[in-house]
Design a protein around this motif. Structure first.
Motif, mmCIF file in Angstrom:
data_model
loop_
_atom_site.group_PDB
_atom_site.id
_atom_site.type_symbol
_atom_site.label_atom_id
_atom_site.label_comp_id
_atom_site.label_asym_id
_atom_site.label_seq_id
_atom_site.Cartn_x
_atom_site.Cartn_y
_atom_site.Cartn_z
ATOM 1 N N PRO A 96 51.941 22.145 9.654
ATOM 2 C CA PRO A 96 53.333 22.257 10.465
ATOM 3 C C PRO A 96 54.216 23.308 9.643
ATOM 4 O O PRO A 96 55.041 23.803 10.631
ATOM 5 C CB PRO A 96 53.898 20.990 9.711
ATOM 6 C CG PRO A 96 53.031 20.323 8.482
ATOM 7 C CD PRO A 96 51.629 20.782 8.934
ATOM 8 N N VAL A 97 53.737 23.757 8.513
ATOM 9 C CA VAL A 97 54.440 24.831 7.852
ATOM 10 C C VAL A 97 53.413 26.157 7.782
ATOM 11 O O VAL A 97 52.414 25.867 6.934
ATOM 12 C CB VAL A 97 55.250 24.622 6.820
ATOM 13 C CG1 VAL A 97 55.934 25.696 6.220
ATOM 14 C CG2 VAL A 97 56.322 23.543 7.037
ATOM 15 N N THR A 98 53.552 27.268 8.209
ATOM 16 C CA THR A 98 52.613 28.374 8.142
ATOM 17 C C THR A 98 52.871 29.040 6.603
ATOM 18 O O THR A 98 53.816 28.688 6.047
ATOM 19 C CB THR A 98 52.912 29.420 8.981
ATOM 20 O OG1 THR A 98 54.060 30.229 8.972
ATOM 21 C CG2 THR A 98 52.769 28.837 10.343
ATOM 22 N N TYR A 99 51.872 29.767 6.200
ATOM 23 C CA TYR A 99 52.158 30.314 4.911
ATOM 24 C C TYR A 99 53.229 31.208 4.873
ATOM 25 O O TYR A 99 54.111 30.925 3.808
ATOM 26 C CB TYR A 99 50.618 31.251 4.588
ATOM 27 C CG TYR A 99 50.391 31.960 3.422
ATOM 28 C CD1 TYR A 99 49.901 31.378 2.310
ATOM 29 C CD2 TYR A 99 51.040 33.043 3.125
ATOM 30 C CE1 TYR A 99 49.896 31.962 1.070
ATOM 31 C CE2 TYR A 99 51.056 33.785 1.931
ATOM 32 C CZ TYR A 99 50.517 33.259 0.870
ATOM 33 O OH TYR A 99 50.585 33.627 -0.332
ATOM 34 N N PRO A 100 53.397 32.095 5.804
ATOM 35 C CA PRO A 100 54.760 32.988 5.098
ATOM 36 C C PRO A 100 56.065 32.090 5.443
ATOM 37 O O PRO A 100 56.821 32.621 4.751
ATOM 38 C CB PRO A 100 54.582 33.936 6.596
ATOM 39 C CG PRO A 100 53.443 33.796 7.366
ATOM 40 C CD PRO A 100 52.755 32.531 7.035
#
Lengths: 179, 179
Positions: free
Chosen positions: A7-11
């Motif tokens: 749901p939340v990307t690395y960047p």
DNA sequence: ACCTGAACACCGTTCAAGT
DNA sequence: ACCTGAACACCGTTCAAGT
């Protein structure tokens, strides 16, 4: 496991952690903000931070860069103003960096990245001032010491409590003295 | 037990501990000098230090005072010299305080005694400069901002690496600008 | 690839116990 | 009065283990 579907990307998460660090560093200071407290505020385990940042100093440098860049992008709009207005505006912008000025000086001897950032900061500021004075017809050789003085005074204003009037009086005196 | 018969009296030992602290703080910096390392160098147990000093910040303040006082007592001999010579001499004397300047700024918000010392340092320096300028016929109101600028520049010189020529050029520019 | 619990080596400081 | 060994609550960071 397809982590790109997270749901939340690395960047995104990295940016979120940076925001938390920025908030706490500027509010409570670097030394008073432990990695654990920071992790707690970001709802992660303390060691998770080390997946996104090399160490605490790397976090500091990123916070410094973000804050400085935000300030400088606004600064460009003031390039045509008189030096006094420019300096006053810079002092006001960097007021939020106040809690980190002494930290930078304290960490620079212990952390190469912080040291590099600090050197770049000074070089950049001095170059700005030299350029402004050159535009006003002062030779580069004569401008350089004045630019360093201006940078020292700016740093002094940044690292010491100072009322708005005191600050303005100081800057007026400085500018009158230097031209 | 008659402790007064001890081979080393309390003030003597206290002075010895202070010497060790001064040496290590000025050589390696405050943060890099742990109480344990300090104790080891003084051949006592770490907690023995707390019999002689309230805490690490108290030790810092005493080291600052000792160094400053030593510097200022020499300074009085230069009171009749031109401002440029005075400033240059101060900058050279305080060079050894360099590793502690950022420490003072970093600790001041966290330690009342350090904060008081820092405030006194600035007040004292500014008063010196105001007095010098007054002697040279400048009114106190006009002198005060200049004195603060001089103090900031002095602090800048103290907290940044700087060659002797750069320092002298800077001071010459500053003095020329301010009178 | 991303996250964690547990551990490591430190830190400044305190406390109860010794002489 | 002076000093210590042991402990406390922290710190930044690492590592092996999980998913």
């Amino acid at each position: 496991m397809a982590r790109t579907r997270s749901p939340v990307t690395y960047p995104e998460k990295r940016a979120r952690l940076l925001e938390v660090a920025q908030r706490l560093f500027l509010k409570d200071g670097y030394e008073a903000t432990s990695m654990s407290k920071l992790a707690e505020q970001a709802s992660v385990a303390p060691n998770t931070l080390y997946w996104y940042f090399a160490d605490k100093d790397a976090l500091l440098v990123e916070v410094l860069n973000a804050t400085l860049q935000r300030g400088m992008s606004e600064y460009l709009a003031y390039v045509e103003e008189p030096l006094e207005v420019q300096l006053g505006w810079l002092a006001r912008v960097f007021e939020e960096l106040r809690p980190l000025v002494s930290t930078v000086h304290a960490r620079a001897p212990l952390s190469a990245p912080v040291s590099v950032w600090h050197a770049n900061f000074h070089a950049f500021m001095e170059a700005q001032f030299v350029e402004q004075m050159r535009k006003r017809g002062i030779s580069v050789e004569r401008a350089r010491p004045s630019a360093r003085i201006a940078t020292f005074v700016l740093e002094g204003l940044m690292s010491h409590e100072c009322s708005a009037e005191e600050r303005d009086t100081l800057i007026r005196t400085l500018v009158n003295a230097l031209d």
